[in-house]
Write a protein that holds these residues in place. Structure first.
Motif, PDB file in Angstrom:
ATOM      1  N   GLY A  20      -6.648   9.883   4.269  1.00  0.00           N
ATOM      2  CA  GLY A  20      -5.277   9.282   4.190  1.00  0.00           C
ATOM      3  C   GLY A  20      -5.158   7.796   4.610  1.00  0.00           C
ATOM      4  O   GLY A  20      -5.643   7.571   5.796  1.00  0.00           O
ATOM      5  N   GLY A  21      -4.650   6.972   3.797  1.00  0.00           N
ATOM      6  CA  GLY A  21      -4.943   5.606   4.266  1.00  0.00           C
ATOM      7  C   GLY A  21      -3.512   4.802   4.506  1.00  0.00           C
ATOM      8  O   GLY A  21      -3.306   3.935   4.301  1.00  0.00           O
ATOM      9  N   GLY A  22      -2.834   5.701   5.361  1.00  0.00           N
ATOM     10  CA  GLY A  22      -1.510   5.151   5.784  1.00  0.00           C
ATOM     11  C   GLY A  22      -1.787   4.358   7.325  1.00  0.00           C
ATOM     12  O   GLY A  22      -2.758   3.839   7.440  1.00  0.00           O
ATOM     13  N   ASN A  47      -5.421   4.045  -4.606  1.00  0.00           N
ATOM     14  CA  ASN A  47      -6.433   2.999  -4.332  1.00  0.00           C
ATOM     15  C   ASN A  47      -5.695   1.830  -3.700  1.00  0.00           C
ATOM     16  O   ASN A  47      -6.151   1.005  -3.654  1.00  0.00           O
ATOM     17  N   TYR A  48      -4.422   2.272  -2.886  1.00  0.00           N
ATOM     18  CA  TYR A  48      -3.874   1.084  -2.240  1.00  0.00           C
ATOM     19  C   TYR A  48      -3.120   1.728  -1.141  1.00  0.00           C
ATOM     20  O   TYR A  48      -2.848   2.993  -1.219  1.00  0.00           O
ATOM     21  N   HIS A  49      -3.035   1.035  -0.155  1.00  0.00           N
ATOM     22  CA  HIS A  49      -1.983   1.121   1.234  1.00  0.00           C
ATOM     23  C   HIS A  49      -0.845   0.591   0.917  1.00  0.00           C
ATOM     24  O   HIS A  49      -0.565  -0.333   0.027  1.00  0.00           O
ATOM     25  N   PHE A  50       0.269   1.420   1.189  1.00  0.00           N
ATOM     26  CA  PHE A  50       1.676   0.890   0.928  1.00  0.00           C
ATOM     27  C   PHE A  50       2.596   1.148   2.372  1.00  0.00           C
ATOM     28  O   PHE A  50       2.133   1.848   3.325  1.00  0.00           O
ATOM     29  N   PHE A  51       3.620   0.607   2.345  1.00  0.00           N
ATOM     30  CA  PHE A  51       4.441   0.721   3.787  1.00  0.00           C
ATOM     31  C   PHE A  51       5.779   1.407   3.383  1.00  0.00           C
ATOM     32  O   PHE A  51       6.758   1.147   3.005  1.00  0.00           O
ATOM     33  N   PRO A  52       5.673   2.635   3.785  1.00  0.00           N
ATOM     34  CA  PRO A  52       6.792   3.575   3.515  1.00  0.00           C
ATOM     35  C   PRO A  52       8.320   3.251   3.925  1.00  0.00           C
ATOM     36  O   PRO A  52       9.242   3.596   3.368  1.00  0.00           O
ATOM     37  N   ILE A  63      12.816  -5.140  -4.196  1.00  0.00           N
ATOM     38  CA  ILE A  63      11.805  -5.721  -4.148  1.00  0.00           C
ATOM     39  C   ILE A  63      10.834  -5.287  -5.040  1.00  0.00           C
ATOM     40  O   ILE A  63      10.922  -3.988  -5.257  1.00  0.00           O
ATOM     41  N   GLU A  64       9.586  -5.925  -5.215  1.00  0.00           N
ATOM     42  CA  GLU A  64       8.644  -5.335  -6.219  1.00  0.00           C
ATOM     43  C   GLU A  64       7.684  -4.412  -5.285  1.00  0.00           C
ATOM     44  O   GLU A  64       7.407  -4.454  -3.942  1.00  0.00           O
ATOM     45  N   ALA A  65       7.117  -3.379  -5.971  1.00  0.00           N
ATOM     46  CA  ALA A  65       6.098  -2.637  -5.320  1.00  0.00           C
ATOM     47  C   ALA A  65       5.064  -3.237  -4.847  1.00  0.00           C
ATOM     48  O   ALA A  65       4.539  -2.833  -3.699  1.00  0.00           O
ATOM     49  N   SER A  66       4.486  -4.419  -5.349  1.00  0.00           N
ATOM     50  CA  SER A  66       3.379  -5.153  -4.765  1.00  0.00           C
ATOM     51  C   SER A  66       3.855  -5.877  -3.630  1.00  0.00           C
ATOM     52  O   SER A  66       2.841  -6.181  -2.686  1.00  0.00           O
ATOM     53  N   PRO A  71      -4.541  -3.164  -2.286  1.00  0.00           N
ATOM     54  CA  PRO A  71      -5.667  -2.389  -2.711  1.00  0.00           C
ATOM     55  C   PRO A  71      -6.524  -2.316  -1.607  1.00  0.00           C
ATOM     56  O   PRO A  71      -6.790  -3.228  -0.818  1.00  0.00           O
ATOM     57  N   PHE A  72      -6.799  -0.840  -1.393  1.00  0.00           N
ATOM     58  CA  PHE A  72      -8.019  -0.836  -0.334  1.00  0.00           C
ATOM     59  C   PHE A  72      -9.179  -1.566  -0.433  1.00  0.00           C
ATOM     60  O   PHE A  72      -9.949  -2.094   0.551  1.00  0.00           O
ATOM     61  N   ARG A  73      -9.783  -1.550  -1.496  1.00  0.00           N
ATOM     62  CA  ARG A  73     -11.063  -2.338  -1.789  1.00  0.00           C
ATOM     63  C   ARG A  73     -10.799  -3.736  -1.378  1.00  0.00           C
ATOM     64  O   ARG A  73     -11.865  -4.383  -0.852  1.00  0.00           O
ATOM     65  N   LYS A  74      -9.903  -4.389  -1.870  1.00  0.00           N
ATOM     66  CA  LYS A  74      -9.605  -5.936  -1.341  1.00  0.00           C
ATOM     67  C   LYS A  74      -9.440  -5.925   0.004  1.00  0.00           C
ATOM     68  O   LYS A  74     -10.142  -6.922   0.658  1.00  0.00           O
ATOM     69  N   LEU A  75      -8.828  -5.058   0.587  1.00  0.00           N
ATOM     70  CA  LEU A  75      -8.937  -5.008   2.138  1.00  0.00           C
ATOM     71  C   LEU A  75      -9.865  -4.692   2.829  1.00  0.00           C
ATOM     72  O   LEU A  75     -10.375  -5.629   3.845  1.00  0.00           O
ATOM     73  N   PHE A  76     -10.890  -4.175   2.444  1.00  0.00           N
ATOM     74  CA  PHE A  76     -12.197  -3.940   2.820  1.00  0.00           C
ATOM     75  C   PHE A  76     -13.369  -4.564   2.524  1.00  0.00           C
ATOM     76  O   PHE A  76     -14.483  -4.398   2.952  1.00  0.00           O
ATOM     77  N   SER A  77     -12.983  -5.491   1.839  1.00  0.00           N
ATOM     78  CA  SER A  77     -14.013  -6.494   1.032  1.00  0.00           C
ATOM     79  C   SER A  77     -15.059  -7.167   2.179  1.00  0.00           C
ATOM     80  O   SER A  77     -16.102  -7.418   2.093  1.00  0.00           O
ATOM     81  N   GLY A  78     -14.357  -7.440   3.363  1.00  0.00           N
ATOM     82  CA  GLY A  78     -15.127  -8.007   4.528  1.00  0.00           C
ATOM     83  C   GLY A  78     -15.680  -7.203   5.483  1.00  0.00           C
ATOM     84  O   GLY A  78     -16.276  -7.553   6.552  1.00  0.00           O
TER      85      GLY A  78
END
Length: 433
Positions: A20-22, A47-52, A63-66, A71-78
């Protein structure tokens, strides 16, 4: 289903699997990122975290969903010690320290369950089949398209009774989500619908907000409850309290007082229940299918399994003997606290019990109008609205998302004219299922 067991090199590191990526999962990961003692795998079906808390603004085309997703992979890239596994949990095998997912199996040293909750329809099959929940991005986008399609159909429909049924909207649930959604729909109806849909007779449109309790915003202060009621009423929302939804049959919402409302749009924000986690012992599941945990968030009757966020239920916090509220702030504090305890385990130190630092609650009612309850005082109006905006931007995981949302909010609240009312899904996929 794949039957392989995925492992990552360097078995000397403790492997933490987070399902769970909340808020809870992300804050746990951030607190342990690049810590060489741990390797972390996040499991999530998206594959993404979002703000409920802002999901209703996606559903209403504001607002847009974006704006609230990343994306998790972009968040974790570092993050050198974090990996992502896309899949849905199907079973916990605690004896062998393995979880099964629909995309493969994972072994763990520590398992953290942070799945959150799902919509509770209270056993009403017709409501579950036909009502419109709003718990995730997919449901919000579906709701957005569904309402826009109904407006288009109402605009070309010559039969008054049918047109009114298409325009009526019923929101079940008078908590923060229901109140915020009702306020936004009411204001957008005033600023947008009458201007952009001249074919529609606005007098036929009715927006209902229904709750079984005697007040709106029941967990909040009396000031917040009265302010929400008066403001929504002034916006034309028809508020029905002490009445619950009993069924939804042939486009009619059946109420507990014997009345009914004809509508094609029943939005369900009335309750949640914990997600099912097969494999956990029955004695570890409590009320509302929440997972019972001790003062360190360890699941009762298990070893090395923890539960965080909305799905967990802890009775050991003296200030919250009935369990913590299912709020984002609880999940955030859970994640950070468990990270401290994992570090203490590795250092051979005693674990610290979790106690919730209540920072208050808030709800936006309409443009420039919100209510805020802090531990020692409450306030409302424009300053409360600014506080709400600030507090809801801070938790977004990306700096870019924070800036984009702030700019977009400023433009939208000034112009009252969101421009993303696009029906992008094929019509055949935007019908009720």
């Amino acid at each position: 289903m794949k039957n392989n067991t995925t492992s990552i090199s360097n078995t000397m590191k403790k492997h933490i699997v987070i399902v769970g990526g909340g808020f809870a999962g992300i804050n746990l990961i951030k607190s342990l990122k690049n810590d060489g003692r741990f390797r972390i795998t996040l499991v999530d079906k998206n594959n993404y975290h979002f703000f409920p808390p802002l999901i209703y603004q996606v559903a209403t085309s504001f607002i847009e969903a974006s704006n609230i997703s990343y994306p998790f992979r972009k968040l974790f890239s570092g993050y050198k010690n974090v990996h992502f596994h896309m899949g849905s949990l199907t079973k916990v095998n605690s004896e062998n320290k393995i979880i099964e997912t629909d995309t493969g199996n994972l072994s763990y040293d520590y398992l953290v369950i942070a799945l959150g909750t799902e919509t509770n329809f209270f056993g009403m099959e017709n409501v579950q089949q036909c009502a419109l929940p709003m718990k995730n991005i997919e449901e919000a986008l579906y709701l957005r398209n569904y309402m826009l399609l109904n407006l288009e159909e109402a605009a070309r429909n010559k039969d008054i009774k049918t047109a009114q049924k298409l325009q009526n909207v019923v929101i079940a649930g008078g908590g923060p989500t229901g109140v915020e959604l009702a306020g936004m729909l009411a204001e957008m109806g005033q600023f947008i619908a009458e201007k952009e849909y001249p074919e529609i007779k606005s007098r036929l449109s009715n927006l209902y907000l229904i709750d079984a309790l005697p007040t709106l915003l029941s967990p909040m202060s009396k000031m917040a409850q009265e302010t929400a009621y008066k403001k929504l009423e002034s916006l034309g929302v028809k508020i029905i309290l002490n009445v619950s939804v009993k069924d939804y049959i042939d486009g009619k919402v059946m109420l507990s007082d014997g009345n009914s409302i004809e509508t094609e749009t029943l939005i369900w924000t009335s309750g949640v229940t914990g997600r099912e986690v097969p494999g956990l012992p029955g004695e570890s599941i409590g009320k509302g299918r929440r997972i019972l945990v001790d003062s360190h968030n360890k699941v009762n009757g298990t070893e090395n399994i923890y539960a965080l966020g909305d799905i967990s239920l802890q009775f050991s916090d003296e200030k919250f003997p009935k369990g913590h509220p299912q709020l984002a702030q609880v999940a955030i504090q859970h994640g950070k606290h468990l990270a401290k305890n994992f570090k203490r385990i590795e250092e051979g130190k005693a674990l610290l019990p979790f106690t919730y630092d209540d920072k208050g609650s808030m709800a936006i009612i309409s443009k420039f109008n919100a209510v805020v309850d802090l531990p020692k005082f409450s306030f409302r109006g424009f300053f409360a609205w600014l506080t709400w905006l600030f507090i809801h931007i801070i938790p977004l995981v990306s700096f870019g998302n924070k800036v984009r949302l702030a700019v977009e909010w400023f433009r939208l609240f000034i112009t009252n004219n969101p421009s993303i009312r696009l029906i992008l899904m094929p019509k055949r996929n935007a019908s009720k299922t």
